[in-house]
Enzyme design. Structure first.
Site, short mmCIF file in Angstrom:
data_model
loop_
_atom_site.label_atom_id
_atom_site.label_comp_id
_atom_site.label_asym_id
_atom_site.label_seq_id
_atom_site.Cartn_x
_atom_site.Cartn_y
_atom_site.Cartn_z
N SER A 58 -15.25 -0.89 -27.08
CA SER A 58 -16.41 -0.02 -27.12
C SER A 58 -16.67 0.47 -28.53
O SER A 58 -15.82 1.14 -29.13
CB SER A 58 -16.21 1.19 -26.20
N HIS A 69 -18.83 -3.81 -26.12
CA HIS A 69 -19.43 -2.81 -25.24
C HIS A 69 -20.23 -1.81 -26.07
O HIS A 69 -19.69 -1.19 -27.00
CB HIS A 69 -18.31 -2.10 -24.47
N ASP A 118 -22.37 1.59 -25.89
CA ASP A 118 -22.71 2.77 -25.09
C ASP A 118 -24.02 3.37 -25.57
O ASP A 118 -24.12 3.83 -26.71
CB ASP A 118 -21.61 3.81 -25.18
N MET A 176 -26.63 6.36 -25.00
CA MET A 176 -26.74 7.69 -24.40
C MET A 176 -28.00 8.39 -24.92
O MET A 176 -28.35 8.25 -26.08
CB MET A 176 -25.52 8.54 -24.74
N HIS A 217 -24.15 -0.57 -21.90
CA HIS A 217 -23.97 0.40 -20.82
C HIS A 217 -24.95 1.54 -21.05
O HIS A 217 -24.79 2.33 -21.98
CB HIS A 217 -22.51 0.89 -20.86
N MET A 264 -26.36 4.88 -20.34
CA MET A 264 -26.17 6.21 -19.76
C MET A 264 -27.42 7.03 -20.09
O MET A 264 -27.40 7.96 -20.90
CB MET A 264 -24.90 6.85 -20.33
N MET A 271 -16.69 4.13 -13.41
CA MET A 271 -16.33 5.03 -14.51
C MET A 271 -15.01 5.73 -14.17
O MET A 271 -14.87 6.32 -13.11
CB MET A 271 -17.42 6.06 -14.75
N GLY A 320 -20.23 10.07 -21.15
CA GLY A 320 -20.85 10.92 -22.16
C GLY A 320 -20.06 11.08 -23.44
O GLY A 320 -20.64 11.33 -24.49
N PHE A 321 -18.74 10.90 -23.37
CA PHE A 321 -17.91 11.08 -24.56
C PHE A 321 -16.78 10.08 -24.57
O PHE A 321 -16.22 9.75 -23.51
CB PHE A 321 -17.32 12.51 -24.62
N GLY A 322 -16.40 9.62 -25.74
CA GLY A 322 -15.24 8.76 -25.89
C GLY A 322 -13.97 9.59 -26.00
O GLY A 322 -14.02 10.80 -26.19
N GLY A 323 -12.82 8.92 -25.87
CA GLY A 323 -11.54 9.57 -26.09
C GLY A 323 -11.04 10.43 -24.96
O GLY A 323 -10.09 11.21 -25.13
N ASP A 369 -14.17 1.74 -17.17
CA ASP A 369 -14.51 2.29 -18.48
C ASP A 369 -14.09 3.75 -18.52
O ASP A 369 -14.56 4.55 -17.71
CB ASP A 369 -16.02 2.15 -18.71
N GLY A 370 -13.19 4.07 -19.46
CA GLY A 370 -12.78 5.45 -19.65
C GLY A 370 -11.28 5.62 -19.65
O GLY A 370 -10.63 5.45 -18.62
N GLY A 371 -10.72 5.89 -20.81
CA GLY A 371 -9.28 6.13 -20.90
C GLY A 371 -8.43 4.89 -20.72
O GLY A 371 -7.23 4.99 -20.43
N GLY A 381 -12.02 1.81 -25.94
CA GLY A 381 -12.58 2.33 -27.18
C GLY A 381 -11.53 2.67 -28.19
O GLY A 381 -11.18 1.87 -29.06
N SER A 382 -10.96 3.87 -28.09
CA SER A 382 -9.98 4.32 -29.07
C SER A 382 -8.71 3.47 -29.04
O SER A 382 -8.02 3.34 -30.06
CB SER A 382 -9.64 5.79 -28.85
#
Length: 227
Positions: free
Chosen positions: A7, A30, A32, A34, A63, A65, A134, A139-142, A172-174, A194-195
Site C-alpha cells: 500500500s 495498492h 488508497d 480517500m 481502493h 474509500m 477490512m 481511513g488511516f495507515g499503521g 487490508d489493515g495491520g 503498508g508499513s
C-alpha cells in the site's frame, strides 16, 4: 498462491514513482483513495493514479474509500487501474457498478468495513472478482490488526467455496509477518501491506517474506485443500 499488494499509503508521497519501483516484485500496487467524507482522511485522486500507471509496470489495485462510488469508480479504470474496489456502504447500485467496472476492462471488487456483515451480500458475489474484508477501520495507515475479523474471513471463504466461485479474498489493515498467516489460514489469499513493506529497509525483500509466510499457511489451510 498468495498475492501481496503493498500500500502506497505508507510510502513517501514525494517519491511515489521510486517507491512504486521499489516493490516491482509485488503482484499489485495498492492505492488508497480517500475523500475526507467517507473516511476522515484525504489522499490521492485520479491524476495521481494516471501518473502512477505510467511510472510502474505493476498493476494498480485502487481502493476507493469515498462517497458516491457509483459516479467515481469508473473514472479510476479510465485512469489506468487494473482493479477497482468500492465500498458497499458507499454504493447505491453495487451490481450495476461492478458490471460497469468489468465492462471497462478492470477487475471489480467490493469492500466491507469491519462492522458490515458479509451475509446480506451473498447473492452479489458472482458479480465480483474480489472481495475486501477490512481488518481495521478504513481511513488511516499503521493501525493494529483486528483479530475479531478472522471469523468473518472464514465465513466469507465458506460462502465463496459454497458457490464454487473463483473470487479473490483480500484483507487490508495491520497485515504483517505476525498476522498474515492467521489471515491466510482463515481464507484470505490477497494481502494489502503498508508499513510492513514500506517501513522495512528492503521493501522488495519484505514482499517476498510476506508471500512466503502466506503461501505456507495457505498450503496447509483446510479451505485450500483441493482448491
Amino acid at each position: 498462491m498468495a498475492q501481496i499488494n503493498p500500500s502506497i499509503l505508507s510510502a513517501d508521497f514525494a517519491r511515489l514513482a521510486d517507491e512504486a519501483q521499489a516493490v516491482e516484485g509485488a503482484d499489485w500496487l495498492h492505492v488508497d483513495v480517500m475523500d475526507n467524507h467517507f473516511v476522515p482522511n484525504l489522499t490521492l485522486g485520479v491524476p495521481i493514479v494516471e501518473s502512477l500507471s505510467r511510472a510502474t509496470a505493476t498493476p494498480l489495485d485502487c481502493h476507493l474509500m469515498i462517497e458516491d462510488a457509483d459516479r467515481w469508480a469508473p473514472q479510476y479504470v479510465e485512469a489506468g487501474a487494473g482493479s477497482v474496489t468500492f465500498h458497499v456502504e458507499a454504493a447505491a447500485a453495487p451490481v450495476r457498478l461492478a458490471r460497469e467496472i468489468r465492462a471497462k476492462g478492470a477487475r471489480a471488487s467490493m469492500a466491507l468495513r469491519p462492522a458490515t456483515p458479509i451475509e446480506p451480500y451473498e447473492d452479489l458475489l458472482p458479480e465480483l472478482d474480489m472481495l475486501l474484508i477490512m481488518t481495521v477501520e478504513p481511513g488511516f495507515g499503521g493501525q493494529s490488526f483486528l483479530d475479531i475479523m478472522l471469523p468473518k474471513i472464514r465465513r466469507t471463504r465458506e460462502l465463496i467455496s459454497r458457490h464454487g466461485l473463483e473470487l479473490w479474498l483480500q484483507v487490508d489493515g495491520g497485515v504483517s509477518e505476525s498476522t498474515i498467516e492467521r489471515c491466510a489460514e482463515a481464507g484470505a489469499d490477497v494481502f494489502v501491506a503498508g508499513s510492513a513493506v514500506y517501513g522495512a529497509k528492503d521493501p522488495a525483500a519484505a514482499v517476498r517474506a510476506l508471500r512466503a509466510k502466506a503461501d505456507g499457511a495457505i498450503a496447509s489451510a483446510a479451505w485450500a485443500c483441493g482448491h
